[in-house]
Design a protein around this motif. Sequence first.
Motif, short mmCIF file in Angstrom:
data_model
loop_
_atom_site.label_atom_id
_atom_site.label_comp_id
_atom_site.label_asym_id
_atom_site.label_seq_id
_atom_site.Cartn_x
_atom_site.Cartn_y
_atom_site.Cartn_z
N GLY A 457 0.79 -1.23 0.00
CA GLY A 457 0.00 0.00 0.00
C GLY A 457 0.81 1.27 0.00
N LYS A 458 1.98 1.25 0.67
CA LYS A 458 2.75 2.48 0.78
C LYS A 458 4.05 2.44 -0.01
N GLY A 459 4.64 1.26 -0.11
CA GLY A 459 5.82 1.12 -0.95
C GLY A 459 6.93 2.09 -0.59
N HIS A 460 7.28 2.96 -1.54
CA HIS A 460 8.39 3.90 -1.36
C HIS A 460 8.02 5.11 -0.49
N GLU A 461 6.74 5.30 -0.21
CA GLU A 461 6.34 6.48 0.58
C GLU A 461 7.01 6.47 1.96
N ASP A 462 7.38 7.64 2.41
CA ASP A 462 8.05 7.74 3.72
C ASP A 462 7.24 8.58 4.70
N TYR A 463 5.92 8.49 4.59
CA TYR A 463 5.05 9.26 5.48
C TYR A 463 3.72 8.55 5.66
N GLN A 464 3.02 8.95 6.73
CA GLN A 464 1.60 8.63 6.91
C GLN A 464 0.87 9.95 7.06
N GLU A 465 -0.21 10.09 6.33
CA GLU A 465 -0.99 11.34 6.38
C GLU A 465 -2.22 11.13 7.27
N VAL A 466 -2.28 11.90 8.35
CA VAL A 466 -3.38 11.83 9.30
C VAL A 466 -3.89 13.24 9.57
N ASN A 467 -5.18 13.46 9.32
CA ASN A 467 -5.80 14.77 9.54
C ASN A 467 -5.03 15.90 8.86
N GLY A 468 -4.59 15.64 7.64
CA GLY A 468 -3.92 16.67 6.85
C GLY A 468 -2.46 16.88 7.18
N VAL A 469 -1.91 16.11 8.10
CA VAL A 469 -0.50 16.25 8.50
C VAL A 469 0.26 14.99 8.12
N ARG A 470 1.43 15.17 7.50
CA ARG A 470 2.25 14.02 7.14
C ARG A 470 3.30 13.77 8.22
N HIS A 471 3.31 12.56 8.72
CA HIS A 471 4.28 12.14 9.73
C HIS A 471 5.24 11.14 9.09
N HIS A 472 6.51 11.22 9.44
CA HIS A 472 7.48 10.31 8.84
C HIS A 472 7.14 8.86 9.19
N PHE A 473 7.09 8.03 8.16
CA PHE A 473 6.83 6.61 8.36
C PHE A 473 7.28 5.85 7.12
N SER A 474 8.11 4.85 7.30
CA SER A 474 8.62 4.05 6.20
C SER A 474 8.42 2.57 6.53
#
Length: 490
Positions: A457-474
Amino acid sequence: MKLKEWLKDLNYELLQGSLDTEVEEVVYDSRKAREGAVFVCMKGTKIDSHDFIPEAAKAGVTVFVVEQKTDLPQGVTAVFVHNAREALALLSAARFGYPASKMVTIGVTGTKGKTTTAHMIKTILEACGKKVGMIGTTGIVIGQEVTPTVNTTPESYQLHEAFSRMVDAGCEYMVMEASSQAFKMHRVDGICFDYGLFTNISPDHIGPDEHDSFEEYLYYKSRIFACCKVGIVNKDDKHWEEVTKDASCELHSFSVDQEGTDFKAENIRYVAQPDFVGLEFDVKGIYELSVRVNIPGRFNVANALGAVSVLSFLGLSKDCICHGLEHLSVNGRMEIVYSSEKCTVIVDYAHNAVSMESLLTTLRDYQPKRLVCVFGCGGNRSKDRRYSMGDSAGRLADFTVITADNSRFEKIEDIMADIRGSLEKTGGTFIEIPDRREAIRYSISHAEPGDMIAIIGKGHEDYQEVNGVRHHFSDREEVLLAVHDLKEED
């Protein structure tokens, strides 16, 4: 530089002023307007930059390129063109001294596989000691420097600026994912790729802000063969004849299933060992060698074969090509992050039912003891995706961990409930762990010898977006951290 030197490749009409005006920059955003710049005015769906001509003139701009004849300030030079986006591309190439022509350029297009194939080509070239620049989903890559981009293929000015930086950095080759939008929006106008590769096409990117129909989508994909010197097409795609009917290049073909192509994959073997999970196959035709590819999946045979087809023209050592394929890694695309006697953990970008079905079916070919799937779905997106992915997981995985993805402005528990509803109907076994970090750790800590774990689902993405804010996540980082911690606990 005089304006007329930058206009040599354009069809234009001088409305007023002088072509001998000195220029030094190209801008298409009025906020960047300044003295010495050529301001290219484009009419978009929401903004018409012709409206900003007075503002740009006050900022010192004395040269305007327009696609509609409008009132212009006194004392400025104005050039009329029929397509300002095309003009922007050609002016940008001139402004940076035509940097693309100073490298061997490789364009890769297709609905699926272009990111993986582009990475394969880059990795193999580097294994052969070449310096390579790359542009695509992961951004603009020059050595260890990665510049994020909004689009798979950036705006034409950004492209030529990137090409210029590549040349300055000593790059001999440039590999680029060429999207259908890039052709439609004239971002690659004026670029003649040395090699153009078509992977495949299927209905996608059709909608109000993309393509009006599949026919339009196919047309723009086919443009790769109108702007390259050597074209290479995948004959396994049922639309290959439509895609190549207007080709103006030297044309070659590759195939996994069809006979009579220039490059053919034969004797495909699936390999699952503690230190290697991937494929082996033989390349036959006008170029022959046997390769090992350390990315699983039959569809990666086609990707690797396409890459080899391009590279066969470059006079590279066959040993280098084989070494590159055996040791490549594509971030978030069937990426084997961890492999041992206990389990193999794969991170992949699959975020819809079609990609998920393909991924899980492919992993079945390796006959794991259990196929475990860890996934969630994005918030504020079609609920059909959740239902269909839940159904796929229930049917194809032996065990599923439902978790969070980019929930955006939705509640994680609501998204998970939608997935659960369709998964339950299949009778599949699952658990729900809302925290994605904990879900990944759970899947690894509870693995059984011989398991394959697909975190998707996320693959290369290095963030999680929650309530309009992106938090680092890999996902990759979390897998490695979990493995490390579990080893420490042992």
